[in-house]
Design a protein around this motif. Structure first.
Motif: not given
Ligand code: ADP
Length: 624
Positions: A87-97, A101-104, A316-325
């Motif tokens: 979920g975090r990776i998706i959020d990072e990618v969406r945020a354009g980081h 960060a993704v590798d980590k 109300a939610l990030s895409l990462g959270s939805v995917v994680a759920a």
């Protein structure tokens, strides 16, 4: 869940013959309990006792159990990291980081997976060790309880029941402890943590996910309510087919002689038809249950994705959270699958555990509270006896045996001589009246006390797996080597035991040194010498032996009888001739009692027996 895994879980893939047997032996407690009353089967533990026994077993190895639980929890917690990190990776990618960060995060996923693998392995290892130790405990308890069962309880229950409990049932309990239990634990812990993580991630999504699983709950309830009866009926039908086939095969000659072929074929067809019907019924249950479960897994994921989409739209939610759920829910299907399968297996092994634990409710032979006889006199007063299924075989028997006396009991076959000897030896209690030694009922004596008083010597002699010393010490566990040699010398067995490669330490029985009939009998008699009872009951002790063995044994026996009260069920009239008194039994009654000379003079039943034996075989001992 793959079809094979599912069927295996259900015991449908018959690649393990044990499962087939198990189906038949794990009958419902009620069924067996009902049967037990009618046939004297061994008791079955109540669910309450089974729970108590399970708790006791866990307590006995509580450290290992706690360690298993802790390691499983750790593994489950580490396992939660994966979906969250995705979920975090998706959020990072969406945020354009950047890629760093993704590798980590990807590296963190890898490490979490490795840690989970190691922890889960460790947990399994500890869990299996716990299972094996506990199984050893169950087996030991079972053996102890079996050995403490009074002989008449074992006889009534039948060796088959005890064997089934000691083998198939204990094996199934073992499977539970080794595999089903730990797996259930691992998967329950995983499911619990996944649910907690889901609710923590977003309470609303979590709630929807949990509600989505409601379908499984209903499907399970529907299935379990019908499955028990369904499988019991299937097991009973399988037993019936086996029984009919076995009976037809065993009685094939009778079937042919009486031209019963058609009837037997019809009976087999009926049984097979019932079996087919019961199998179709359980198949129907599975074809409803498993697809229902399968669909139920999709519902929560779909619900969460739909609701997540709406929440995402509203910000109300990030895409990462939805995917994680969604990933958590997807993952949840795996432990739930396992839990469903194991819970069902737990049902049948629970029935087995109830049978194994049932022995705790059987009467035990102990010496605690055993009364002490005042002297060695044996009194039989107004004794009547009837076997469980049958009429009276002993009626109004009165008899007093004085210490040191030699009494021969004679009579036609079926007169009740053996039954009387069983009552005298305390194997069974009389239906009415009493059999006492020194004023105390023989059946009230504990095994140790009884062994000091009365010993029954029959034709069945056992050589137990173990050394000569083990075989002898059964009678007197504290006997010294010197005492063992004295006993062996008394029965004339010292010479051949000395010739054995390791003397008293030589292993006997299968795989060890083989003993012949007379040697086995000498060992049994040496045990009698060690037990040193004041009264011996000989039930046709030498009747079935070949003449040479009989001669050896009789010599050994004479030494054993020295100075003891002897009640001999005599099939050879010379035993009666040499006895102090003779008791004649006919149709369950004691009809004549007196010395040989008195009875011959009285010209009754004994005199007739004596004349016929004397007339037919004047030169050698005959058979009454
Ligand atoms: P004996 O030793 O004089 O030949 P038994 O005591 O063996 O006589 O048998 C007396 C009667 O009890 C017989 O009618 C026999 O069929 C019956 N009997 C013996 N053992 C059993 C049993 N286990 N169950 C039912 N009936 C039995």
């Amino acid at each position: 869940m793959t079809e094979r895994k599912r069927l295996k879980g259900r015991g449908e893939l018959r690649d393990k013959p044990q499962r087939t047997r198990t189906r038949q032996t794990t009958r419902s407690p009620e069924l067996v309990a009902a049967k037990s009353n009618a046939w004297g089967h061994l008791p079955i533990a109540e669910p309450r006792d089974v729970r108590r026994a399970a708790t006791r077993l866990i307590r006995a190895d509580s450290k290992a159990f706690t360690a298993t639980l802790a390691l499983n929890s750790l593994a489950a917690i580490v396992g939660l990291a994966g979906p969250w990190l995705v979920g975090r990776i998706i959020d990072e990618v969406r945020a354009g980081h950047g890629v760093t960060a993704v590798d980590k995060l990807a590296l963190a996923i890898l490490m979490a997976a490795a840690a989970q693998l190691l922890l889960a392995r460790w947990a399994r290892y500890v869990g299996h060790r716990f299972g094996e130790r506990t199984l050893a405990r169950v087996r030991e308890e079972f053996v102890d309880r079996t050995l403490a069962l009074p002989a008449n309880v074992v006889e009534r229950a039948g060796a088959g029941d005890l064997t089934a409990r000691g083998t198939a049932d204990v094996a199934l309990v073992g499977t539970t402890l080794r595999d089903i239990g730990p797996e259930l634990l691992i998967n329950s812990v995983q499911a619990l943590f996944l649910l907690v993580a889901l609710v923590t991630l977003d309470p609303l999504l979590g709630l929807c996910g949990v509600l989505g699983f409601g379908g499984i709950w209903w499907a399970l309830r529907w299935y379990l309510r019908r499955a028990r009866d369904g499988y019991l009926a299937e097991g009973a039908a399988t037993s019936e087919v086996a029984e009919i086939l076995a009976a037809t095969a065993t009685g094939a000659r009778t079937v042919e002689a009486l031209r019963l072929e058609q009837r037997r074929v019809a009976a087999s067809r009926d049984a097979l038809e019932t079996s087919r019907r019961t199998r179709f019924h359980t198949l129907f249950l599975r074809t409803v249950f498993f697809p229902a479960v399968e669909v139920s897994y999709v519902v929560p994921v779909a619900t969460v994705l739909l609701l997540g989409g709406v929440l995402l739209e509203q910000g109300a939610l990030s895409l990462g959270s939805v995917v994680a759920a969604a990933l958590y829910l997807q993952r949840l299907s795996e432990p739930l699958d396992e839990i469903l399968m194991r819970v069902e297996q737990l049902q049948s092994s629970g029935a087995s555990f109830a049978r194994v634990e049932g022995l705790a409710r059987a009467p035990q032979a102990t010496d605690t509270g055993s009364p002490t006889p005042a002297d060695d006199r044996i009194d039989v007063t107004g004794v009547r006896y009837a076997y469980d299924r049958g009429g009276e075989v002993l009626s109004d028997v009165d008899l007093t045996v004085r210490p040191g006396e030699r009494l021969a009991v004679v009579g036609p076959s079926g007169a009740g001589k053996t039954t009387l000897s069983r009552l005298l030896a305390g194997v069974d209690a009389p239906t009415a009246g009493s059999v006492t030694v020194g004023g105390v009922p023989v059946v009230a004596l504990g095994p140790e006390q009884l062994r000091r008083q009365v010993v029954l010597v029959t034709q069945e002699h056992h050589v137990f797996l173990g050394t000569v010393r083990d075989n002898l010490r059964i009678a007197e566990p504290s006997a010294t080597d010197e005492e063992l040699w004295t006993a062996l010398t008394a029965v004339g067995a010292d010479a051949w035991v000395r010739r054995l490669p390791d003397g008293l330490d030589t292993a006997l029985g299968d795989g060890g040194c083989r003993t012949d009939g007379s040697q086995a009998q000498q060992l049994a008699l040496a045990r009698v010498v060690l037990a040193d009872p004041h009264t011996l009951i000989l039930d046709e002790a030498t009747a079935l032996l070949d003449p040479t063995t009989a001669r050896h044994t009789e010599r050994a026996l004479a030494a054993v009888l020295q100075g003891r009260t002897v009640i001999a069920i005599a099939h050879r009239l010379h035993t009666a001739h040499d006895a102090d008194r003779v008791a004649v039994m006919e149709n369950g009654r004691l009809t004549e009692l007196g010395t040989h000379d008195d009875l011959v003079a009285a010209d009754g039943a004994y005199a007739a027996l004596w004349r016929s034996w004397h007339g037919e075989r004047p030169a050698s001992p005959g058979t009454a």
